[in-house]
Write an enzyme that holds these catalytic residues in place. Structure first.
Site, mmCIF file in Angstrom:
data_model
loop_
_atom_site.group_PDB
_atom_site.id
_atom_site.type_symbol
_atom_site.label_atom_id
_atom_site.label_comp_id
_atom_site.label_asym_id
_atom_site.label_seq_id
_atom_site.Cartn_x
_atom_site.Cartn_y
_atom_site.Cartn_z
ATOM 1 C CE LYS A 189 1.054 1.498 4.372
ATOM 2 N NZ LYS A 189 1.694 2.696 4.436
ATOM 3 N N PRO A 238 9.896 -4.211 -0.111
ATOM 4 C CG PRO A 238 10.955 -2.739 -1.296
ATOM 5 C CD PRO A 238 9.558 -3.617 -1.512
ATOM 6 N N GLY A 273 7.349 1.689 4.788
ATOM 7 C CA GLY A 273 6.012 2.804 4.529
ATOM 8 C C GLY A 273 5.032 1.897 3.692
ATOM 9 N N GLY A 321 4.622 -3.762 4.020
ATOM 10 C CA GLY A 321 5.114 -5.546 3.677
ATOM 11 C C GLY A 321 5.001 -5.732 4.745
ATOM 12 C CB SER A 345 0.767 -4.694 7.529
ATOM 13 O OG SER A 345 1.357 -4.069 8.395
ATOM 14 C CG ASP A 395 -0.397 0.782 7.909
ATOM 15 O OD1 ASP A 395 -1.265 1.408 8.145
ATOM 16 O OD2 ASP A 395 1.070 0.305 7.690
#
Length: 354
Positions: free
Chosen positions: A32, A138, A142, A145, A147, A198
């Site tokens: 995301k 990665p 942010g 990855g 979650s 997340d």
């Protein structure tokens, strides 16, 4: 003999493969980005109140969940989870970890493990699982990855349990449970929130306004199929540390008209990058540029290649840049690839649930 069944879940077509020796399911766990990220203040529980628009993108990890016969477990062992992971471009496994619920404390922070254990504990299920992760997103970037892998694990276990419940001949061979009904999607949400902020969005996916810690999800009109480039500098930023750098005022809870806020965001999405450039920001930007000043030059490079909208995602350090067309994105990718930037450039696009 293999038996491959089609499963529809929230308009997602998935295939469950039953070999007689195991039941297997392959899933995609999408990354995301945060189109904006407003930190409204610090709450009395020490969490920060957020208002952010999250968007799923095509970049994804792949997860295979294998339910093996319970009869293969040692008699004195409860459920077992075997984890195996490797990078997408590796020919051999980078990591293979065999564990049960009482061993290997270091793996208990793994979000796939947390998701699987939470699911089995909450629904009181005994199972013999192997979960294989093919990693492309990665980490500490942010992009959710970890979650999204946790969310895919929860969703996958729900699908497998319900599949075996509907086809009960072999149910107790793979999932031992006293539950006499299928598991509903909404039952996953309390678990998702406890695993990570997340994870609820990664269960829902798509385009959504997220509030609270990120667990309050309000679907927005689709912003899918927009071409973009990610730049990950390979300098991990840990979310908890990033929040410590934010001088957030105390958040006083107040009743908001959620529908008015949703309408406002939908209007801005509909008007596109002209209005988004004026009013959509990421509140971690100043902190990130202070700690990593070289990223300003990357932002300038994106803008020089005619990007429509450039922002950090989450607490960084990944940058994303939208382009007016796939042709423009691909041309920018060629130009940027010649700059020998440290880190990784990824060409992708926004993509709602697959």
């Amino acid at each position: 003999m293999k038996n491959i069944q089609q499963i529809f879940l929230d308009e997602i077509l998935l295939f469950v493969e039953e070999t007689g020796k195991s039941v297997e399911l392959n899933l995609i766990a999408q990354a995301k980005i945060n189109l904006n990220l407003n930190i409204l203040g610090k709450r009395s529980d020490n969490y920060h109140e957020l208002e952010t628009v999250m968007q799923s993108i095509a970049l994804h990890d792949q997860i295979k969940i294998i339910a093996n016969p319970i009869s293969q477990l040692p008699q004195d062992l409860g459920s077992q989870i075997l984890l195996e992971s490797y990078l997408a471009d590796d020919k051999v496994n980078r990591t293979a970890i065999n564990n049960n619920f009482d061993d290997l404390n270091e793996i208990k922070s793994n979000l796939i493990y947390k998701a699987a254990k939470s699911f089995l504990d909450f629904f009181q299920i005994k199972a013999n699982l192997k979960i294989i992760l093919k990693k492309q997103i990665p980490i500490s970037a942010g992009l959710a990855g970890g979650s999204t892998d946790a969310a895919a694990t929860l969703k996958g276990l729900l699908i497998l349990f319900n599949y075996l419940h509907i086809n009960p001949v072999n149910k107790n061979n793979f999932f031992l449970s006293s539950r006499d009904s299928c598991i509903k999607f909404k039952e996953l949400l309390p678990m998702a929130e406890k695993i990570g902020a997340d994870v609820p969005f990664c269960l829902h996916q798509g385009t959504a306004l997220c509030k609270g810690k990120g667990e309050k999800i309000f679907p927005l009109q689709s912003f899918a199929l927009r071409p973009l480039i990610l730049y990950n500098s390979a300098l991990p930023v840990f979310t908890a540390e990033a929040f410590k750098q934010i001088d957030a005022k105390f958040f006083a809870s107040k009743q908001l008209d959620s529908q008015s806020l949703i309408d406002q965001y939908n209007l801005q999405l509909n008007r596109g990058f002209s209005i988004m450039n004026q009013s959509w920001q990421n509140d971690f930007t100043d902190f990130l540029l202070m700690d990593h000043p070289h990223l300003q030059s990357v932002i300038d490079l994106f803008k020089a290649t005619d990007a429509d909208f450039v922002r950090f995602t989450g607490s960084g350090p990944t940058l994303f840049a939208f382009y007016p067309s796939y042709t423009a994105r691909d041309l920018a990718m060629q130009i940027l690839s010649k700059q020998n930037l440290p880190g990784q450039l990824i060409s992708t696009y926004t993509s709602n649930p697959r």
